[in-house]
Design a protein around this motif. Structure first.
Motif, mmCIF file in Angstrom:
data_model
loop_
_atom_site.group_PDB
_atom_site.id
_atom_site.type_symbol
_atom_site.label_atom_id
_atom_site.label_comp_id
_atom_site.label_asym_id
_atom_site.label_seq_id
_atom_site.Cartn_x
_atom_site.Cartn_y
_atom_site.Cartn_z
ATOM 1 N N GLN A 143 0.843 -1.076 0.013
ATOM 2 C CA GLN A 143 -0.070 -0.069 0.088
ATOM 3 C C GLN A 143 0.873 1.305 -0.010
ATOM 4 O OE1 GLN A 143 -2.623 -0.342 3.528
ATOM 5 N NE2 GLN A 143 -4.271 -0.757 1.993
ATOM 6 N N GLY A 144 0.466 2.315 -0.956
ATOM 7 C CA GLY A 144 1.029 3.495 -0.736
ATOM 8 C C GLY A 144 2.140 3.419 -1.701
ATOM 9 N N PHE A 145 2.296 2.800 -2.801
ATOM 10 C CA PHE A 145 3.302 2.614 -3.589
ATOM 11 C C PHE A 145 2.797 2.371 -5.051
ATOM 12 C CE2 PHE A 145 5.749 1.758 0.095
ATOM 13 C CZ PHE A 145 6.766 2.606 0.064
ATOM 14 N N LEU A 146 2.112 1.435 -5.068
ATOM 15 C CA LEU A 146 1.468 1.014 -6.402
ATOM 16 C C LEU A 146 0.075 1.055 -6.355
ATOM 17 C CD1 LEU A 146 3.425 -1.978 -7.413
ATOM 18 C CD2 LEU A 146 3.583 0.182 -8.331
ATOM 19 N N ARG A 161 -2.594 -4.781 -13.771
ATOM 20 C CA ARG A 161 -2.225 -3.452 -14.400
ATOM 21 C C ARG A 161 -1.859 -2.137 -13.278
ATOM 22 N NH1 ARG A 161 -4.762 1.370 -16.725
ATOM 23 N NH2 ARG A 161 -3.689 2.152 -18.495
ATOM 24 N N PHE A 162 -0.783 -1.633 -13.202
ATOM 25 C CA PHE A 162 -0.247 -1.104 -12.035
ATOM 26 C C PHE A 162 0.110 0.494 -12.476
ATOM 27 C CE2 PHE A 162 1.184 -5.113 -10.470
ATOM 28 C CZ PHE A 162 0.408 -5.039 -9.208
ATOM 29 N N SER A 163 -0.087 1.203 -11.669
ATOM 30 C CA SER A 163 0.588 2.940 -11.991
ATOM 31 C C SER A 163 1.425 3.243 -10.692
ATOM 32 C CB SER A 163 -0.931 3.689 -12.041
ATOM 33 O OG SER A 163 -1.560 3.231 -13.287
ATOM 34 N N LEU A 164 2.508 3.895 -10.917
ATOM 35 C CA LEU A 164 3.152 4.434 -10.141
ATOM 36 C C LEU A 164 3.321 6.051 -10.004
ATOM 37 C CD1 LEU A 164 5.217 3.864 -7.798
ATOM 38 C CD2 LEU A 164 7.059 3.599 -9.477
ATOM 39 N N ASP A 165 2.910 6.640 -9.274
ATOM 40 C CA ASP A 165 2.868 8.361 -9.153
ATOM 41 C C ASP A 165 2.314 8.476 -10.448
ATOM 42 O OD1 ASP A 165 4.112 8.144 -6.817
ATOM 43 O OD2 ASP A 165 5.835 7.702 -7.494
ATOM 44 N N ASP A 166 3.049 9.229 -11.280
ATOM 45 C CA ASP A 166 2.596 9.888 -12.515
ATOM 46 C C ASP A 166 3.178 9.283 -13.677
ATOM 47 O OD1 ASP A 166 1.106 11.888 -11.372
ATOM 48 O OD2 ASP A 166 2.832 13.164 -11.040
#
Length: 201
Positions: A143-146, A161-166
């Motif tokens: 939690q808090g990263f991806l 499907r992942f997102s990391l920040d922008d």
């Protein structure tokens, strides 16, 4: 959280007969004092660390499993407990943000399973259920990263499907392929299908 699992139809006990009515908590299973049984009892909270096995603890052990398991089954369960602790140590030491475990051998994976195996930071996960004692894939992220907005579960794979920040979103696929040659052509077709549905990196 995302879950995928299978469960069989519930079975009923004979009328007027308790599930535990035939269990004698004073008659110990033959493996009641083996090192593996001690490990299982401590893990289940029946026995404190360093305390000796007693008839009361063995009775709880017997009642918990309804029918005492064989020495082979108890040894296998103890081995899984040791393996779980080893995995947890690796996760605690390396602090990954994404974990994929192949061949989980678990038909159902609960929040408790993931928490005990990886830690409380891993509350989001997707899994492919094992078929009997074969296969199974778990993908979990900290939690808090991806963040994830989509996932696909196939016969031999889990894709998330992942997102990391922008940064642009990307796909991760965990795979556990079949052992039988007859199943490998279908497995390759599945990978092509995964690639078709998981557009992007």
């Amino acid at each position: 959280m995302h879950h995928l699992g299978f469960s069989g139809a519930p079975t009923a006990s004979p009328p007027g007969r308790s599930l535990y009515s035939t269990i004698s908590t004073t008659k110990l299973p033959p493996e009641g004092h083996s090192p593996a049984s001690v490990t299982v009892c401590r893990t289940l909270g029946f026995l404190e660390k360093g305390a000796p096995m007693t008839a009361d603890v063995s009775g709880k052990y017997t009642e918990f499993f309804a029918t005492p398991m064989t020495r082979t089954h108890v040894a296998a369960l103890a081995k899984l407990v040791v393996l779980r602790d080893a995995v947890r140590k690796v996760v605690d030491d390396s602090k990954p943000i994404l974990v994929c475990i192949q061949e989980t051998k678990l038909a159902v994976i609960s929040d408790w399973d993931v928490c005990s195996l990886l830690g409380r930071d891993f509350q989001d996960y997707v899994y492919l259920a094992a078929q009997g004692t074969r296969g199974g894939v778990l993908v979990a992220w900290r939690q808090g990263f991806l963040t994830s907005d989509q996932h696909l579960v196939h016969r031999h794979s889990v894709s998330v499907r992942f997102s990391l920040d922008d940064e642009p979103a990307w796909w991760f696929t965990g795979v556990y392929g079949p052992h039988q040659d007859a199943d490998k052509a279908g497995f390759l077709d599945e990978l092509r299908e995964v690639r078709e549905h998981c557009q992007g990196p």
